[in-house]
Structures are given as structure tokens and as C-alpha cells.
Design an enzyme around this catalytic site. Structure first.
Site, PDB file in Angstrom:
ATOM      1  N   ASP D  73       0.825  -1.196   0.000  1.00 58.51           N
ATOM      2  CA  ASP D  73       0.000   0.000   0.000  1.00 58.51           C
ATOM      3  C   ASP D  73       0.869   1.260   0.000  1.00 58.51           C
ATOM      4  O   ASP D  73       0.510   2.279  -0.587  1.00 58.51           O
ATOM      5  CB  ASP D  73      -0.926   0.005   1.223  1.00 58.51           C
ATOM      6  N   ARG D 158       8.240  16.058  23.051  1.00 59.22           N
ATOM      7  CA  ARG D 158       7.510  16.949  23.946  1.00 59.22           C
ATOM      8  C   ARG D 158       6.065  16.965  23.505  1.00 59.22           C
ATOM      9  O   ARG D 158       5.769  16.878  22.330  1.00 59.22           O
ATOM     10  CB  ARG D 158       7.982  18.401  23.781  1.00 59.22           C
ATOM     11  N   THR D 188      -8.139   2.782   7.742  1.00 59.46           N
ATOM     12  CA  THR D 188      -7.733   1.427   8.130  1.00 59.46           C
ATOM     13  C   THR D 188      -6.217   1.335   8.325  1.00 59.46           C
ATOM     14  O   THR D 188      -5.699   0.238   8.491  1.00 59.46           O
ATOM     15  CB  THR D 188      -8.179   0.397   7.072  1.00 59.46           C
ATOM     16  N   ALA D 189      -5.546   2.473   8.272  1.00 55.67           N
ATOM     17  CA  ALA D 189      -4.092   2.459   8.455  1.00 55.67           C
ATOM     18  C   ALA D 189      -3.736   3.036   9.838  1.00 55.67           C
ATOM     19  O   ALA D 189      -4.222   2.549  10.850  1.00 55.67           O
ATOM     20  CB  ALA D 189      -3.428   3.236   7.322  1.00 55.67           C
ATOM     21  N   GLN D 248       5.226   9.768   4.390  1.00 55.60           N
ATOM     22  CA  GLN D 248       6.310   9.658   3.402  1.00 55.60           C
ATOM     23  C   GLN D 248       7.011  10.981   3.131  1.00 55.60           C
ATOM     24  O   GLN D 248       8.165  10.999   2.728  1.00 55.60           O
ATOM     25  CB  GLN D 248       5.759   9.053   2.103  1.00 55.60           C
TER      26      GLN D 248
END
Lengths: 298, 298, 298, 298
Positions: D73, D158, D188-189, D248
Site C-alpha cells: 500500500d 515533547r 484502516t491504516a 512519506q
């Protein structure tokens, strides 16, 4: 069997508004009672004018027979890690937002501190965790924590992969954002916001709370306080997580590092006014008195 | 120090497909070893033809030196509550869906049971809870539970209101669907589906898990296994909740009823094959080996 | 485009202390404004002396151009299900503990109600769910709900087993204590205490929250508000669950019963004072202003 | 109305074992069908020998009429953000651990891809989020995300403090480890492991999941997909959090930075084989078929 305290050490959060005022108020009150007072060096330097003798954090314990911490729970955590070796009792006066540990309010300072100094107090033992980091079988770093030791992602936000063993038995390999290892004392702090249970402070137990685990069935596990916890960071060369002690000290980790966590041999002696009740503190801090939800059936 | 078992009691879930077959297989195996076998009466009546002597559940413990339960964890819970008084060790053979307690599979029956009978086994102590219900200060009902005692809504689906005290100290008044009081053994059963933590079975602790609490900050609390838990049903005349013991015995409650829960004085002696590992059971039952979530960063 | 209201219907929770006082205060206020007022029959009978004309709950909608509900959210739910057919706007005055729906306090009654009557108000549409129960393909019962339809255990506390399909597609078979099907309106009520998310009231969505599911990976699912939800009770002859509508109406179910839930064709017209802000209500009800946890790092 | 695809773009995760094999297999298969194939440059360089024409990720969309992604995915997320501008449909072949998006397995590659190329496929629209970071009212950075935009702690662990507004209305100020803003695709991730609900992919909604919030009553909120989300980092000079796009791409933030998140104007065209069923994928990925818990009552 309680003590009458003669020599009081003062410790406060530097640079917190209000702390200096409370420290001065406390100093006047203690002097009026003709008690010996020593102020921790950095605390003294943050007070506008401090005419009491000072000494370093490390030596405060050997000179005094009780330490009073002014600040929030964070200040008490800070003091506790320094003081525990000497087993001096600690009393907390709350200037921060909340206080599970620092349970005297500034406006009741003279009454409550007076009572405690006269020997009317409750003393609790709170255990700390000791965490050791090994790299290539050599001890790289060591620290202790009254609340929690937390394995977490470092500067790159990547999932961590590690293996957990308890008393030498393999528990799981986990992919997650990290792992909270919390004492009962810490169970109402970070661990609670991560979904961990509340552990009664007298329980001899430790809770392990996975942070955003990849596997939805990974759940908080409560184990014996004397269990030996081992974490091995996966050999993946891209993972450089960190380890924190009470969120105040941090160690940089590398792949294959081994972390060993166990109970610290000496316990904190935490002092409360005579009317302290643990469940009352819980009720008050967690707003249990208030009904928060829309009524379903009414 | 382990025992060699000479007289085996058999106990099985009535009417469960496959249980009768496994019981017969077991009976043949035990007879081939020339061991004395007694079958619990109701278990025998559910077997197609049982030529072994039978006796009632209550007397099984006084005749045998080990009990083998065939079924699921539910069957073992059922047997455990009857047997605990006599402190006979119990071994479980799993025919149900899952088995935290019944950890021998039918296909490994002869090997594993053989080993155990030869004295190669691990013995664990698991404590039970004792629950007493008082109405107008008179004891109305009493029961015990290896997994959990659950206060829940009766036939009318209404929020329950009750007060909780631990060791005589008021904890909270709560409006919710109920409260689960679970042992470490029960912490992987109903309590877990209610958001409770996993408690290691050797922990001397009990977890209280609020069910759908009105107050969102009501969270599971882990207390000492020796603490005395008291629940008082609110005086509201419309609330008639129930109390269940291991989900198998039920008591109807009324307003003002007082429930006292504490550790049962005798412990269950639970037997496992020599290669039993608690964390391995957890990993297997909770699918920890499998990664369940979509990879975030990959 | 707002209305000026001329004929006001009054509806209150019977037997709630304070409701009668507020109803009388409201009656005086409305009469002073020379508005027509009709009081719902049961409400009137609970008032100490009611000199206004009365009519049944069913006919209130056809006579009035606005309904004012005095009580808690439960009273408004109750009124809403009766009134929705006629699409009369509803305004709530809060006498209960909390009010997501009834957001005028008694002490600001004259100001706020005055403003609303003058046409200074906000109107929201809130959808209801319609639930039908079929047995052997015949309609057995039907109801609607502004908050939630809940499938739950009946008088025997047994796990329920059922199958769920959405728009004809099989979703899962589940063993649990039940299932909450909630509108956005209900998402801050029972659903929230079961771990469901908050759905903004304008969202055209429904959330399904499993109650104590056997499978730990069963999680709340949010689906389109127009989806057709079907639940089939397992054929196991021992399961007799129930279905509730807003926790106020209950239907007894049997094995093989089929429940079909979809959006009710007519929406509730919910009226708020001009200064109503949804997120402010959330903040206030859920105490978001207050910091509840012990500080971690401080 | 489906298309017959003539020119296929190939995109794969570099350096993932097995991806190269699957790419070669795919290449042979597509050539045998006499279709035009272009391989993304970096993908080609990671293949042992690639005799197809190549082009950059940016230009792949303008040359091809479908993109096939081989990987997990994560690879599809990566491709999606590059391709969405050109609105080319994307098909995923799973080589990673899990695949909510990449739902063809290598061993069914020829059958399933063949079907799709022949026009037998389902096409879904999945929306992306657009996130803009403003410093002193100037646009500092911009990115988009198919799964989620996450505000999180940077290199110092922090607590973050920030304010949230939706459509200009203040929602809350929060102290936490961060905030996940997830699309239905991302639900769903990461969001799921943080306690967020599952959102059906066709839902026009976004979920906001607080990470380890200080306030226990902070819960996931589901809002309209068209809502405008604004986050303002507190002016505290010690907080330098980060923002990630699909985990990413990362942006460093500073105090007072303003983040504006809204729906990206173009949607991803995600292609599935004809027999794709969303709930089947859920069941399979989340192990819903399996009963995970110890039976309570049995």
C-alpha cells in the site's frame, strides 16, 4: 512511626511563575519555626533573593531530613530521581496544573506543611524503574524513572520494530510507535492517555502499553513489579528510536541495542498530609464526580 | 515436587459435539495404563456408553487425585468452582473454540496426558473471587468465580447506578451498564473485550472494568488481590441489576443490595504440560504473530 | 428563512422535579406575549394546576407550529419520535443533567425563548433511523430513533450471535453483547461510551459500534446515512436478544429474526438560539477546557 | 463505462525483494498481449534488466492510460500522490505484507490483470487531502495525502500544544502527542491503530484522531469531507513539531505556524478486479473470521 523534621531541603521548578513566591512564603514559614533550611542551588538562583544556605541537588539529600518540592508533578519526578539514593522523604507543593504527587495547594501551605513537620503525615513507598541500555554487550547508558520509561520514535517518524522478553521468555515482536513501561505512579500519567489501566500505587506491578501498535490485538499487559523486561531493537538499519526516563532524560538508541528494565532497588518515600486519600485524588483529577455523557435513556 | 496420579476424575461438557468421543478415547487410554477412573455423573450420562464408575460433581474431588476436564474454558470454569474446595489439581483438554485454560488439543491427548500422569507437568495456582450479596444485612447469596464477577443490567436495559468502595474507602458512584471484577485468569476473557488490560496470571491483583460508563474518564483500575471490594446498588427503585459468576451463575439484585467481593481462601491448582508457556498462549490466541494493520509508511 | 411562531405546544418530562416549575414559568411567559399554548395531556396532568388547553401527544403536532420540550435530552428524544411525522420544529429547555439537544437553561428561558419566538434562531435537520423487525418474513414491529437503535442481550446475559449485511453485502458474523447503530445525534450518547467516534451532526452517516465483541479487531465502522443495514439473529435456539429505540422502546427478538435499519424519510427540525455553536457544546459537555491528566514532562 | 487499456505504466517499490520478479513477469505478460509499456525510471533501474522504455514519475501519467503499481500500500500511496493530477487510473499488485489498496496477489496476476485490461473492472474514486503550511502568512510548504496528514512531535519528544478550528469555528486547544487527519482510505491504516473508526471508502468524511491526548475525553471526530481544517501551533517557543503526508513526506514546523487542510480537488481513480468486495477485504485483513477471545460463558 513518623519523624519530626528538623532540617528541610527546598527544591523548586526554575522559571515557573509563582514558584518563587511560594518558595519565599515557605522559607519565612520555616524560619519562623526555627528550622534549618537549605535551598538547592539552581532553585536559589531562580529566587529573587534567597538568604538561606544552598547546596547542589546531589548533596541536598545528605544534609536534610526531608525535601519539600514546589512545582508540579514534573518537578517532583525530577527531584525524586536525584534523591531516591539517599531515601530522604519528599513532600510536594503543587504550583502546576495538576498534582497526583504534589498534593498541597499553596493556600493551605502553612497548615498542611505545619502538620507534616509535626509528624502528622502519611508515608508511602513508591518504586522506581531502572533502565539500562546495552550496545554490543557494553553498558551505554542508565537511568531511572518514577513514572515511566518510554521507547519511542526518534527524529524520523518511522514505525519501530523490536522484540520483548519478560524474565527471559519471548513475549512478542512488535511494530509500533513505541512502548510505555510504567510504574503504578506513572499509570495516571502518559500511560493513561495511551489506554493503559490505572494501577493502585501500592501494587507491586508494572504495565506495558504499546503505542499505536500495528497489531490491533496488542493490549496493555500488567506484570509483576519484579519481572525483568528486555527489549531488543530490530536489526533494521533505518531505525534509531529513543528512550526517555520520566520524559525528562533521553537516550539515543540504535539497531540491536538491548534495553533491560527492572525495579530500582531503592524506593521513594513520598509524604502526604494526614487527610490524603488516593481515590479522592483520582476522583478529583479525573472529574469522576461529574457526569460527562448525554443521557441515553434518562 | 510433582505427583504421580493414580485415580483420575473425568468431567466433560454435556452435549458438546466431540466431547463424548474425546472422553471415550481418554477412558481407553487411562484403562490401558491401569489407572482408576471415575466419571462425573452428568458427564457419564451424556456419553453413549460409559462403563466406568460414576459419582456426583461434589464428591469427585474426594475420590480422585486429579481431575481432567474435556471441553472449553467454560467447562473448566464450571469444574473449577466445584473442585476448588478440595484443592485437587485440574488438567484441561480443549474441545471448544479457544483455550487459555484448556491447553491440550485432542490430537496430542495421549502424549501430553501421558507425560502429565508420569509427573512431568507444571502446576500453577490461580485464585478465585468470592462474592456475597447482602440484603438488609442478611446474606442472600454467595458464589465464586475463577474468571470474573459481573454486575450487569437485568431484563430491563437501564443504566445501573451504584457506589464502589475499596477497603472501606469510597471510590466513586458510577452510572454505567455494569462493572466487571476480574481475576488475572479472567483478564483475557470478558474483561479484555471491555477494554481491560491483560494481567499476568501470577499477579496478585484484580481489575475493575466499567461497562459503558457514563463518565468517559472512568477507566479500568487494577487493585491488590487482597482488597475488599464493596458495591452498593443505588436506592433508585427502578434498578434491578444482576450479578454473574463466570457468566454461569446469576443472582437477581435489588436497590440497596450490598455486594462484597474478596479473594476466595482456596486456590485452584491448574496443571499444564511441561512445555506450556503463558506468553506463547497469548501470542497464539491473540494472533500477535500476524500483522493486522495496513502499513502506514512501509 | 425563519418563522414567527404563534401557537406553541408544551411537552415535559412527567415526574421530574423542577419540570413543573419551568412549565409554569414558560406558560406565564407565553401568555404575557399573547401566544396560543397547548399542553400535551400527560404533561398537563403532572403540572400542579394547568389552565391551558391540552391535547394528546399525537395531535400536538397538527395544532401547533412549534413544540417546546422541557426536560433532558431523553424527553426531547421521546417527543422527537412522536413529532417527526408532522415536521414541526422543536426547541429544548434543559432540566436534566446534560443537554446536547436541550440547550436552553431555565435561568435564560425568557431571553432565549423570546428571541426564538421572534424568529431569531438556527434550524438544524437531524435524521432519525427507522428499524423494522421481520419474523418469518412478516413485519413484527417497527420503530424509529433519533439517537440510536441498539441490539442487546435480553434477560439472560448471553453473548449474542448475529450476521450483519450492508446494502446486501455480507459484513461479518459477530459474537458480542450487542451492536449500537447510532445517528450523528446519538454519537455523543451511548455510542460514545462504547468507544464510538463523535460524528458531526450535519454528517450523512451512521456508526455501528460493536458492544464487547469477542473479536478484538471488531471496531466502530462509519457508513453512509443511506445505507441499508440488515441484522440476522443466529439460529441458535437459546438467544433471545432485544432491540431498543433511543433506549425508550423495546422489542423482544427471537432466533432467525431479521432487522432492517435505514434512514427515516422525515427529519427532525431542531431549533437552537442564535448563538448556538456545536463545538462549544462539545467542549462544555466533554470538559475539553480542562486538562485532566497528570503532566508527563511538564 | 469501462476502458480498454492500451498503454500501461509500471511503477514499483525499489529494493523490495520480489518486486523485481513480479515486474518482469508483468512485463512479459503485457508484451505477449502486444500492449505498450513504459516503466518509471527509478523502478526500471531497480530491475535487473529492463528492456522497456522508461520515463520519470512526473511524465508517466501523460503517456499511459493506466498505471500498475507493484509493491505494498505504501508504494501505491507514493504513486497516487504523483499521479492524481493527471487522473490516470491505478491498479495495485500486492508484494507487501498487507494490501487494502493493492489487492491482486502475484500468483493471480495474469488472470486478474488480464480481466482488468479487457475492461472488466471496478473503479472507485478516492479523495486525497491537501495540506498547506503557512508561516507569517506565507505559504511555506504544501503536500497531499491519500491516507493521512499527521501532526506529530519532532525530534524532541515533547507534548505539542495547538489550536484546532473547523470552517473557522474554534474546536479546542489540545495538548497531545499530535493529531491524525485521515481520509476514509487512511482510516484502516495509522488512524485505526490510534483508536479511530473505520470509514467506508465512499464516505465523504474525514476523521480527526488525537494522539495520546492530555484530556481523556478527547475522542475521534468525524467531519464532512469538505470541511476546512485549521491548526495553529502554540506560540510556545520550545515546540517544533512536524507534519507528515502519508508518512512519506515531512515538513518541519515552528511555533505559530498555521496548517490548512482541505480536500484535494482531484480524486484518485483506483481500480479493482471485478470480484473486489470492500467488506471482504476488511474481514480478511482484520481477521474478523477468527474468534480471538476466550469464551466467557460458553
Amino acid at each position: 512511626m513518623t519523624q519530626h523534621f528538623k532540617h528541610i531541603g527546598l527544591f523548586g521548578k526554575h522559571s515557573h511563575p509563582g514558584v518563587s513566591d511560594t518558595l519565599h512564603q515557605l522559607l519565612r514559614f520555616l524560619k519562623a519555626r526555627e528550622l534549618a533550611v537549605t535551598v538547592e542551588t539552581e532553585t536559589a538562583s531562580a529566587m529573587t533573593r534567597c538568604d538561606a544556605p544552598t547546596c547542589s541537588r546531589e548533596h541536598l539529600g545528605s544534609q536534610c531530613d526531608v525535601i519539600i518540592v514546589v512545582g508540579g508533578d514534573g518537578s517532583l519526578l525530577n527531584a525524586a530521581r536525584a534523591i531516591t539514593h539517599q531515601q530522604i522523604p519528599v513532600l510536594g507543593i503543587n504550583r502546576g496544573r495538576l498534582g497526583f504527587l504534589t498534593d498541597i495547594r499553596p493556600n493551605e501551605l502553612e497548615n498542611k506543611v505545619g502538620e507534616v513537620l509535626d509528624g502528622h503525615y502519611l508515608e508511602e513507598k513508591r518504586f522506581l524503574l531502572d533502565g539500562q541500555v546495552f550496545r554490543d554487550d557494553k553498558l551505554l547508558a542508565e537511568g531511572n524513572a518514577l513514572n515511566d520509561i518510554v521507547l519511542y520514535q526518534g527524529d524520523v517518524a518511522r514505525m519501530i520494530e523490536f522484540e520483548l522478553a519478560i524474565n527471559g521468555e519471548f513475549v512478542y515482536s512488535q511494530r509500533s510507535d513505541g512502548l510505555i513501561i510504567s510504574t503504578p505512579t506513572g499509570s495516571t500519567a502518559y500511560s493513561l492517555s495511551g489506554g493503559g489501566p490505572i494501577l493502585h500505587p501500592e501494587l507491586d506491578a508494572v504495565v506495558l502499553v504499546p503505542m499505536f501498535p500495528h497489531t490491533l490485538t496488542s493490549r496493555p499487559i500488567v506484570i509483576n513489579g519484579n519481572d525483568k523486561i528486555e527489549i531488543i531493537i530490530a536489526a533494521d538499519k533505518e531505525t534509531y528510536p529513543r528512550l526517555s526516563f520520566d520524559g525528562q532524560q533521553h537516550v539515543n538508541l540504535a539497531p540491536n541495542d538491548r534495553i533491560v528494565i527492572s525495579k530500582f532497588p531503592k524506593q521513594l518515600r513520598l509524604i502526604h498530609p494526614k487527610d490524603y486519600r488516593y481515590y479522592e485524588t483520582l476522583r478529583s483529577k479525573l472529574h469522576w464526580g461529574t457526569k460527562l455523557l448525554a443521557t441515553h435513556t434518562e
